[in-house]
Write a protein that holds these residues in place. Structure first.
Motif: not given
Length: 740
Positions: A222-223, A673-677, A705-709
């Motif tokens: 993804e971006d 699922i394992r995003r930065e924070t 930006a937009g990581a979750a959705h």
């Protein structure tokens, strides 16, 4: 109908249940002199390679390979594709061990020793085959040497296939080799001991793995830099999952439900001998995730709302599409009424319990009738309903009326403790949905946190309750959960033997330690797992140090931006110091065990018994340095303390790389699922500190930006809106006057 017993997590005292009290070990082998009497469930001595006759011994066994030549494998054309696939794996396995790969032939040539794979028939079998014991049994089998040939005879096609997988393990193939990296001992002359090994039907009829949340597997990006959450996972990963399940003698698989589903995946599962099933919201294997994202609602004429009152025909059309797609497969069909996005079905406000119950029964009756009308006549469809989330409470309160021909599947609490089990079977057969991995509040995506002690205790309860028709185990991408997966596979084949007293969990860990790390290192490896189970006894222990590191860094951010700040509480610092000592001791003992191991053993021990400790220990060390920085009056000295916290975190980055050997490159990468924070990001503390230091303490780590959705439409084909509008759920439609 059940109870919600959920007592302590991982006490070393395993509850004595009727399964264990006075239970004798049931021996499933009948072996003549010279053959190992160990079964996979006794967990008493090593299994892998135990049927290979020692070099130099007086040769009494069957020579399968010798100096570049050897046996052939005989599979009649009438045999099921599952048997043919097992034969292909067996031939390759013999090749790995001896250097000679047998040919697979439809009839014996008479010029080679033959390994016969035969599903029970009335002709051509040796007299020693136990026909009466095999006849009509589910997945039972016998492995027999007779007249210098080998017979793998199953009561059905899966039984025949499991005979081949059993033989492979006894010749030296690790059933988990894909994940452990183990290669078999080399025998250019491979001799099978004289053997007569009979295995009865399994304790659990349907046994399988659910590969939920396949977030780290390779695919386009993804971006955000994360693997594309809706992207196609390469087929080889499903081949790896399915091969492992078969080698563990499981017969069911559920690939990830929230992805682009390719028919080749479920076809592969069925062809290899696995029942294809899915997540409990994937009703009739209809792929609700693809309703709008992949245009399935439009293709199936499902209408625009997920509304039984206003769009009953559309919902039935959608489910019928799932049945039609999978009608030729061996499948277990989930039934029920769930929202289109894995949430409770949204009944109109004010709908009574009696109306909800009537709608539910009408829905399930329609699903069963539809499936029976669509699948071929020779298929006998199996239906399952999972009492997940709100459904368990409704069932226990008597609101749900479930047909008797539907397996009732009881859930755990997403953390390996059963939420409920039947007090009595009633008119149903019962099963369980169990989590070794989970994405949610009790996240377990990085390493195993449901210990063998919890598994033994809960499966004793499951077995005693008679919930043994079905067991689906959530293992995510499997690699990090192989130890307990093997344990559950053995329990679900023969729970009474596996769970026999005393202390089956300790017996399993001792066996596992010797099986995988050898007689010399085994006792020390056993101690390593003791430490691991004690220090990571719940899911959040894995990021305990990282959370305290984050707390300290937040206060330092205030300090270096001129805001009021506080030191960490003294009891928190004392707790970190205690945990630092405990983790250091555990890692030291693990390294002492590793010194006695081969290279392969050391790597797997590191992956399975050490890395989880390090993931918590290094941030704990760093958190203590930040805690000291907060109490240091001089800001320049405090900053140097902050910089020194990089050292343990940089060590962890190197240690993570050590565990990412091919084909597991990037295994611990960041994902949606394992995003930065997020706590499941094992790089979180390191990345937080890098941002902090590079900005002079002014900036904090944030997600893209937009990581979750994110907007994923550009990744879609044929104009299907992959992240477009969800199915509409009615909010205030009144219930009909006449019940369905």
């Amino acid at each position: 109908m059940g109870n919600g017993l959920a007592n302590g997590r991982d006490s070393r005292t395993v509850l004595r249940t009727p399964v264990q009290r006075g239970a004798a070990i049931v021996v499933l082998t009948m072996c003549i002199a010279g053959t190992s009497k160990a079964t996979a469930q006794v967990w008493s001595s090593p299994i892998r390679g135990s049927w290979v006759e020692d070099a130099g011994a007086s040769r009494r066994g069957v020579v399968l390979a010798s100096e570049g030549s050897g046996c052939e494998i005989v599979v009649a054309p009438r045999e099921n594709s599952a048997v043919r696939q097992a034969a292909a794996f067996l031939a390759a396995d013999i090749g790995k061990i001896s250097g000679y790969t047998p040919s697979i032939v439809p009839v014996a040539t008479g010029s080679h020793i033959a390994i016969h794979l035969v599903t029970l028939s009335d002709r051509g079998l040796p007299a020693a085959v136990l026909r009466d014991s095999l006849q009509g049994r589910w997945e039972s089998y016998q492995i027999l040497t007779a007249s210098q040939n080998v017979w793998l005879v199953g009561s059905d096609s899966r039984g025949t296939a499991y005979a081949a997988y059993t033989l492979s393990e006894r010749l030296g193939i690790d059933p988990l080799y894909i994940w452990t990296g183990f290669t078999p001992a080399r025998h250019t002359t491979l001799v099978l001991k004289q053997t007569n090994h009979f295995v009865s039907a399994p304790s659990f009829k349907y046994r399988g793995l659910f590969h939920d949340d396949e977030d780290i597997l390779p695919r386009p990006f993804e971006d955000t830099g994360y693997p594309l959450r809706i992207g196609d996972v390469p087929l080889i990963w499903y081949q790896r999952f399915f091969e492992t399940a078969l080698r563990l003698r499981m017969n069911m698989v559920a690939p990830y439900a929230r992805a682009h589903r390719r028919f080749e995946v479920q076809t592969l599962a069925s062809d290899w001998g696995l029942f294809y099933t899915s997540h409990h919201y994937d009703i009739l294997l209809s792929n609700p995730f693809g309703m709008e994202r992949f245009g399935l609602a439009r293709a199936r004429n499902a209408g625009k709302s997920w509304d039984w009152f206003g769009n009953r025909g559309g919902m039935l059309n959608y489910w019928r599409g799932g049945v039609a797609e999978n009608r030729q497969l061996d499948a277990i069909w989930p039934v029920g009424l769930r929202g289109a996005e894995d949430r409770p079905y949204d009944f109109p406000r004010g709908t009574s319990d009696s109306v909800e119950a009537a709608v539910f029964r009408a829905v399930v009756d329609s699903q069963i009738a539809m499936t029976k009308s669509v699948v071929p006549a020779e298929k006998s469809p199996v239906f399952a309903f999972t009492l997940y989330s709100e459904m368990l409470d409704k069932f226990q309160r008597g609101i749900l009326d479930v047909p008797a021909n539907v397996i009732l599947v009881w859930p755990d609490d997403n953390d390996g403790v059963m939420r409920g089990l039947p007090n009595a079977p009633g008119r149903w057969k019962h099963g369980v949905y169990y989590h070794l991995a989970y994405f949610g509040a009790q996240a377990k995506q990085v390493t195993h946190a449901v210990s063998p002690y919890r598994v033994a205790r809960e499966f004793a309860r499951i077995t005693d309750a008679g919930a043994n028709e079905y067991a689906l185990v959530n293992v995510s991408e499997l690699r990090d959960f192989v130890m307990e997966t093997r344990m559950i596979a053995d329990i679900t084949w023969n729970g009474r033997t596996a769970l026999a007293a005393p202390d089956p969990a300790a017996r399993f860990v001792r066996w596992w330690s010797e099986e995988y790390f050898g007689a010399s290192a085994g006792p020390l490896a056993d101690s390593s797992y003791e430490d691991y189970s004690r220090l990571i006894d719940r899911f959040d222990q894995l990021w305990h140090g990282a959370d305290r590191f984050q707390d300290a860094l937040a206060e330092l951010h205030k300090r270096f931006t001129g805001l009021p700040f506080r030191s960490l509480p003294l009891d928190t610092v004392r707790m970190l110091e205690r945990r630092d000592r405990e983790l250091q001791s555990a890692v030291t003992r693990a390294e002492r065990a590793a010194a006695l191991m081969s290279s392969e053993q050391r790597q797997f021990h590191f992956d399975n018994a050490e890395l989880g400790l390090l993931i918590d220990w290094r941030p704990t060390q760093a958190a203590l340095l930040l805690a000291a920085a907060l109490t240091e009056p001089d800001s320049a000295r405090a900053w140097k303390m902050v910089e020194s916290a990089r050292l343990p975190l940089e060590k962890l980055e190197t240690e993570i790389l050590r565990a990412e050997w091919p084909p597991f490159d990037g295994w611990y990468r960041k994902t949606w699922i394992r995003r930065e924070t997020k706590p499941s990001n094992v790089h979180r503390s390191y990345e937080q500190l890098r941002v902090f230091i590079s900005s002079g303490g002014r900036r904090e780590l944030v997600e893209p930006a937009g990581a979750a959705h994110p907007d994923l439409r550009r990744f879609c084909t044929d104009g299907n809106p992959c992240s477009g509008p969800k199915a509409e759920i009615p909010g205030n439609v009144p219930p009909p006057r006449n019940l369905p």
